[in-house]
Structures are given as structure tokens and as C-alpha cells.
Motif scaffolding. Structure first.
Motif, PDB file in Angstrom:
ATOM      1  N   ILE A   1       0.837  -1.202   0.000  1.00  0.00           N
ATOM      2  CA  ILE A   1       0.000   0.000   0.000  1.00  0.00           C
ATOM      3  C   ILE A   1       0.870   1.249   0.000  1.00  0.00           C
ATOM      4  O   ILE A   1       0.598   2.218  -0.724  1.00  0.00           O
ATOM      5  N   ALA A   2       1.935   1.223   0.797  1.00  0.00           N
ATOM      6  CA  ALA A   2       2.846   2.375   0.841  1.00  0.00           C
ATOM      7  C   ALA A   2       3.444   2.653  -0.535  1.00  0.00           C
ATOM      8  O   ALA A   2       3.527   3.817  -0.969  1.00  0.00           O
ATOM      9  N   ALA A   3       3.855   1.603  -1.228  1.00  0.00           N
ATOM     10  CA  ALA A   3       4.457   1.783  -2.550  1.00  0.00           C
ATOM     11  C   ALA A   3       3.452   2.308  -3.566  1.00  0.00           C
ATOM     12  O   ALA A   3       3.779   3.154  -4.409  1.00  0.00           O
ATOM     13  N   ASP A   4       2.225   1.838  -3.482  1.00  0.00           N
ATOM     14  CA  ASP A   4       1.202   2.258  -4.443  1.00  0.00           C
ATOM     15  C   ASP A   4       0.861   3.737  -4.325  1.00  0.00           C
ATOM     16  O   ASP A   4       0.526   4.373  -5.335  1.00  0.00           O
ATOM     17  N   PHE A   5       0.926   4.289  -3.106  1.00  0.00           N
ATOM     18  CA  PHE A   5       0.399   5.638  -2.909  1.00  0.00           C
ATOM     19  C   PHE A   5       1.432   6.638  -2.395  1.00  0.00           C
ATOM     20  O   PHE A   5       1.063   7.753  -2.032  1.00  0.00           O
ATOM     21  N   VAL A   6       2.706   6.265  -2.416  1.00  0.00           N
ATOM     22  CA  VAL A   6       3.732   7.168  -1.879  1.00  0.00           C
ATOM     23  C   VAL A   6       3.777   8.488  -2.631  1.00  0.00           C
ATOM     24  O   VAL A   6       3.983   9.555  -2.034  1.00  0.00           O
ATOM     25  N   ALA A   7       3.549   8.459  -3.937  1.00  0.00           N
ATOM     26  CA  ALA A   7       3.615   9.693  -4.722  1.00  0.00           C
ATOM     27  C   ALA A   7       2.384  10.568  -4.543  1.00  0.00           C
ATOM     28  O   ALA A   7       2.362  11.715  -5.016  1.00  0.00           O
ATOM     29  N   ARG A   8       1.367  10.036  -3.836  1.00  0.00           N
ATOM     30  CA  ARG A   8       0.129  10.803  -3.621  1.00  0.00           C
ATOM     31  C   ARG A   8      -0.031  11.209  -2.156  1.00  0.00           C
ATOM     32  O   ARG A   8      -1.109  11.567  -1.715  1.00  0.00           O
ATOM     33  N   ASN A   9       1.068  11.145  -1.411  1.00  0.00           N
ATOM     34  CA  ASN A   9       1.129  11.631  -0.023  1.00  0.00           C
ATOM     35  C   ASN A   9       0.279  10.835   0.961  1.00  0.00           C
ATOM     36  O   ASN A   9      -0.044  11.330   2.046  1.00  0.00           O
ATOM     37  N   LEU A  10      -0.071   9.597   0.601  1.00  0.00           N
ATOM     38  CA  LEU A  10      -0.734   8.703   1.554  1.00  0.00           C
ATOM     39  C   LEU A  10       0.305   7.710   2.050  1.00  0.00           C
ATOM     40  O   LEU A  10       0.841   6.917   1.273  1.00  0.00           O
ATOM     41  N   ARG A  11       0.584   7.783   3.347  1.00  0.00           N
ATOM     42  CA  ARG A  11       1.588   6.922   3.949  1.00  0.00           C
ATOM     43  C   ARG A  11       0.935   5.692   4.577  1.00  0.00           C
ATOM     44  O   ARG A  11      -0.231   5.741   4.971  1.00  0.00           O
ATOM     45  N   CYS A  12       1.688   4.612   4.675  1.00  0.00           N
ATOM     46  CA  CYS A  12       1.187   3.400   5.323  1.00  0.00           C
ATOM     47  C   CYS A  12       2.335   2.740   6.061  1.00  0.00           C
ATOM     48  O   CYS A  12       3.378   2.431   5.467  1.00  0.00           O
ATOM     49  N   ASN A  13       2.157   2.541   7.366  1.00  0.00           N
ATOM     50  CA  ASN A  13       3.166   1.900   8.199  1.00  0.00           C
ATOM     51  C   ASN A  13       2.523   0.814   9.053  1.00  0.00           C
ATOM     52  O   ASN A  13       1.301   0.760   9.203  1.00  0.00           O
ATOM     53  N   ALA A  14       3.358  -0.052   9.602  1.00  0.00           N
ATOM     54  CA  ALA A  14       2.891  -1.129  10.478  1.00  0.00           C
ATOM     55  C   ALA A  14       3.508  -0.964  11.858  1.00  0.00           C
ATOM     56  O   ALA A  14       4.702  -0.668  11.982  1.00  0.00           O
ATOM     57  N   LEU A  15       2.705  -1.150  12.882  1.00  0.00           N
ATOM     58  CA  LEU A  15       3.170  -1.122  14.259  1.00  0.00           C
ATOM     59  C   LEU A  15       3.431  -2.553  14.710  1.00  0.00           C
ATOM     60  O   LEU A  15       2.572  -3.425  14.557  1.00  0.00           O
ATOM     61  N   CYS A  16       4.602  -2.787  15.282  1.00  0.00           N
ATOM     62  CA  CYS A  16       5.004  -4.134  15.699  1.00  0.00           C
ATOM     63  C   CYS A  16       5.328  -4.133  17.194  1.00  0.00           C
ATOM     64  O   CYS A  16       6.485  -3.960  17.593  1.00  0.00           O
ATOM     65  N   PRO A  17       4.319  -4.317  18.038  1.00  0.00           N
ATOM     66  CA  PRO A  17       4.549  -4.273  19.485  1.00  0.00           C
ATOM     67  C   PRO A  17       5.212  -5.548  20.010  1.00  0.00           C
ATOM     68  O   PRO A  17       5.152  -6.621  19.392  1.00  0.00           O
TER      69      PRO A  17
END
Length: 248
Positions: A164-180
Motif C-alpha cells: 500500500i505504501a508503494a502504491d500511494f507514496v507519490a500521492r502523499n498517503l503513507r502506510c506503516n505497520a506497528l510491531c509491538p
């Protein structure tokens, strides 16, 4: 007020990390939509400022689509819902596997399908929007005994996040994962209580944390707020570990 003027939706917000994140995001200035399958759990959040509650089954695409149509565009989405299956591959039934995959991974796909269009609109108008997906240190980061379904599905969350991050990085939508790491939540307490020897089970959970204690939900919420805020606007596609040193 790093989340001022932002609208954030959180799944599984009735208790544990989800509830703490809802409160932390609201305290940081966001308008929070706290969702959960259990209306009774949400009741504790219902009277808190800047938080509205909605019952939502994240395994029901129709319910998700209806909620998306009824809400304003989001600035942030925290996919927090998940389940922990206990056992090796030998104890893993098809039903167990399908449920873990559906709740831990496919629910995030459903939520993103419904809410990414609005997130993209906000990213275009405001310059930034964010998705945060709940993964775990038990994933592609590290293997743990009796966590076959959990580790595999949480590893899939990291792959989904990066895609998801790769698909939308150029459109300023970020996607990260939290790993507790191991967090002291009602879910963990339930697993401890169901163990043959609950006292030893708690000791074992603590022993795998190099800091010598379980994480609290308040150990995680600052990172949640940061990853949903513009303070992390140059961070995307990352599996962010908050594990007390387990994966050093």
C-alpha cells in the motif's frame, strides 16, 4: 495538538491498545471514530471528548462500506483489530487459519478498500494522510513458539503495508505497520488465565522481554500518535518495532 483538525478512525477500539490509542489521539486534538464489534466495550468511550463510537464488524464488507459512506473523509486509519491463535501448525485447523487470516489481514484489505479513496482526497488537499496497520514483533521480524497462524498473518500485514505504501507514496498517503512486543492488555490477560499454570505463563511472557516487564498500552500510544501525525510525513512502508528490545 499534533492531530488537530484530523479525523482518525480506529478499529478494535473497545479495549486494550485500540481504546488507549483512541484516547491518545483525541488528547492530541483529533476527532476520533472509535469502532468495535462489541457495543458494550465502546460504552466506556462514549462520553469522552472528541470521540464518537460506532459498532463495526470488520469482517463485513457491507457494514464497512456503509460506515465509509456515512463518515467524512479520514486523515488517518488505524487498523487495530486482530486475534492471537495459540498452537503449532499441527494444531492449526482450516477454520482457525481462515479466521486468523480474515481478521488479521483481510479485514485491513476491506477497510483500506473502503477508506483509501477518502484518505487520498485528504492527502491531496492537506498534503498528508496516513494508514497504520497492527502487526507484531511475532511476524517477519521474529518467530515465536505456538504462534504459527499469528506470526504468518502478522508477517502478511507487513507485506500488505509495504505494498500500500508503494502504491500511494507519490500521492502523499503513507502506510506503516506497528510491531509491538508483549503488551499487558485484556487479551493477554485472557490468554494467561486460560493457561494450565497462569502464574508460570505470566512469568514466561515477562521473561521474553529484555526490559523485564510487559509493555503497557501507554508505551505504544506515543508511537501511534506520531505515525498518524504529520510529524511522520516522511515515514512510509515501515515496520516500526516497539518491542522493548526483543528483536535486538
Amino acid at each position: 495538538m499534533v492531530l488537530k483538525n484530523k479525523t482518525i478512525l480506529i478499529t478494535a477500539a473497545g479495549q486494550g491498545i485500540g481504546a488507549a490509542s483512541a484516547r491518545a489521539c483525541a488528547a492530541a486534538g483529533a476527532q476520533v471514530i472509535a469502532t468495535d464489534l462489541d457495543a458494550g466495550l465502546l460504552a466506556a468511550l462514549g462520553d469522552e471528548p472528541n470521540i464518537q463510537t460506532r459498532v463495526l464488524d470488520v469482517t463485513d464488507q457491507g457494514a464497512i462500506d456503509a460506515l465509509a459512506a456515512d463518515l467524512p473523509d479520514l486523515d488517518g486509519l488505524f487498523n487495530c483489530a486482530g486475534v492471537v491463535h495459540h498452537g503449532t501448525v499441527l494444531e492449526l485447523t482450516d477454520a482457525d487459519w481462515n479466521f486468523a487470516l480474515d481478521l488479521n489481514v483481510t479485514s485491513m484489505v476491506r477497510m483500506c478498500r473502503a477508506f483509501v479513496p477518502g484518505l487520498l482526497r485528504r492527502a491531496k488537499s492537506e498534503g498528508s494522510a496516513a494508514i497504520l496497520n497492527m502487526s507484531s514483533m511475532a511476524s517477519s521480524e521474529k518467530g515465536f513458539i505456538n504462534r504459527t497462524a499469528y506470526g504468518a498473518t502478522k508477517a502478511a500485514v507487513i507485506g500488505l503495508t509495504k505494498a500500500i505504501a508503494a502504491d500511494f507514496v507519490a500521492r502523499n498517503l503513507r502506510c506503516n505497520a506497528l510491531c509491538p512486543g508483549t503488551v499487558d492488555t485484556p487479551s493477554l490477560r485472557g490468554r494467561i488465565a486460560s493457561a494450565p499454570d497462569p502464574v508460570q505463563a505470566e512469568k514466561d511472557f515477562i521473561a521474553r522481554q529484555p526490559m523485564g516487564r510487559l509493555a503497557t498500552v501507554d508505551d505504544l500510544t506515543p508511537t501511534v500518535v506520531h505515525l498518524l501525525s504529520d510529524g511522520s510525513r516522511f515515514v512510509t512502508g515501515q515496520a516500526v518495532l516497539v518491542d522493548g528490545g526483543v528483536t535486538i
